[in-house]
Design an enzyme around this catalytic site. Sequence first.
Site, mmCIF file in Angstrom:
data_model
loop_
_atom_site.group_PDB
_atom_site.id
_atom_site.type_symbol
_atom_site.label_atom_id
_atom_site.label_comp_id
_atom_site.label_asym_id
_atom_site.label_seq_id
_atom_site.Cartn_x
_atom_site.Cartn_y
_atom_site.Cartn_z
ATOM 1 N N GLY A 42 0.758 -1.249 0.000
ATOM 2 C CA GLY A 42 0.000 0.000 0.000
ATOM 3 C C GLY A 42 0.782 1.288 0.000
ATOM 4 O O GLY A 42 0.288 2.321 -0.449
ATOM 5 N N ASP A 98 -4.413 1.403 11.242
ATOM 6 C CA ASP A 98 -5.782 1.015 11.572
ATOM 7 C C ASP A 98 -5.780 0.544 13.032
ATOM 8 O O ASP A 98 -5.728 1.375 13.931
ATOM 9 C CB ASP A 98 -6.162 -0.076 10.558
ATOM 10 C CG ASP A 98 -7.632 -0.420 10.530
ATOM 11 O OD1 ASP A 98 -8.447 0.497 10.649
ATOM 12 O OD2 ASP A 98 -7.961 -1.600 10.375
ATOM 13 N N VAL A 148 -11.109 2.946 2.767
ATOM 14 C CA VAL A 148 -10.567 3.959 1.864
ATOM 15 C C VAL A 148 -9.754 3.287 0.758
ATOM 16 O O VAL A 148 -9.024 2.333 1.022
ATOM 17 C CB VAL A 148 -9.650 4.915 2.666
ATOM 18 C CG1 VAL A 148 -9.078 5.995 1.759
ATOM 19 C CG2 VAL A 148 -10.406 5.527 3.826
ATOM 20 N N ASP A 154 -5.924 -0.337 -1.496
ATOM 21 C CA ASP A 154 -6.746 -1.230 -2.320
ATOM 22 C C ASP A 154 -7.985 -1.724 -1.605
ATOM 23 O O ASP A 154 -8.105 -1.643 -0.374
ATOM 24 C CB ASP A 154 -5.928 -2.458 -2.724
ATOM 25 C CG ASP A 154 -5.728 -3.418 -1.539
ATOM 26 O OD1 ASP A 154 -5.309 -2.947 -0.457
ATOM 27 O OD2 ASP A 154 -6.015 -4.619 -1.688
#
Length: 169
Positions: A42, A98, A148, A154
Amino acid sequence: MNLAKEILKSEDEIAERVRQLGRQITADHEGRELSVLGVLKGSFVFLADLIRQIRVPVRVGFLEITQSRKSEFLTEIIFSSSFQVEGTHLLVVEDILDTGITLAYLHQQLETRGPKSIRVCTFLDKPDKRKVDIHPDYVGFPVPNRHVVGYGLDYEGRFRNLPYLTYVE
Ligand code: IMP
Ligand code: MG
């Protein structure tokens, strides 16, 4: 699963924020060399833009955190090529923070390799979902608790190529 119509952050907003982060990181590392370590996959888009806004010498490496083949409860850190951690000023670059579990584990593993310092830069932060006590040094944008995508992030492998940020719904 569809893309939301609404744009969370535009290309221009992202570019301006990345410039600000680059200036801040440069000021904090004046006179040093920085070892920038991107967490795949990411972070690759953000990292590519960010390093071009940093005005101290940098070296770049990547790693991936994967499930161990030995047990589904173990994770492994795989460096994409040999990368010196010992004695360096490390900047770990993440796409999104997260629960924080991944980053806490990575931080702990990197510390055993003897860097001079470790700082963390995450493009996005979902503070509402945090499960462990971890405080990133640099945050691009805080985001609400939704999935998101875009700018490297992704959903099931797709949407990393969007130049802006949006949600899936
Ligand atoms: P955690 O902080 O250990 O929960 O792991 C965060 C990882 O989950 C990130 O590095 C992403 O790969 C993924 N992730 C969490 N939230 C999102 C999201 O909204 N979009 C895309 N990937 C996400
Ligand atoms: Mg990640």
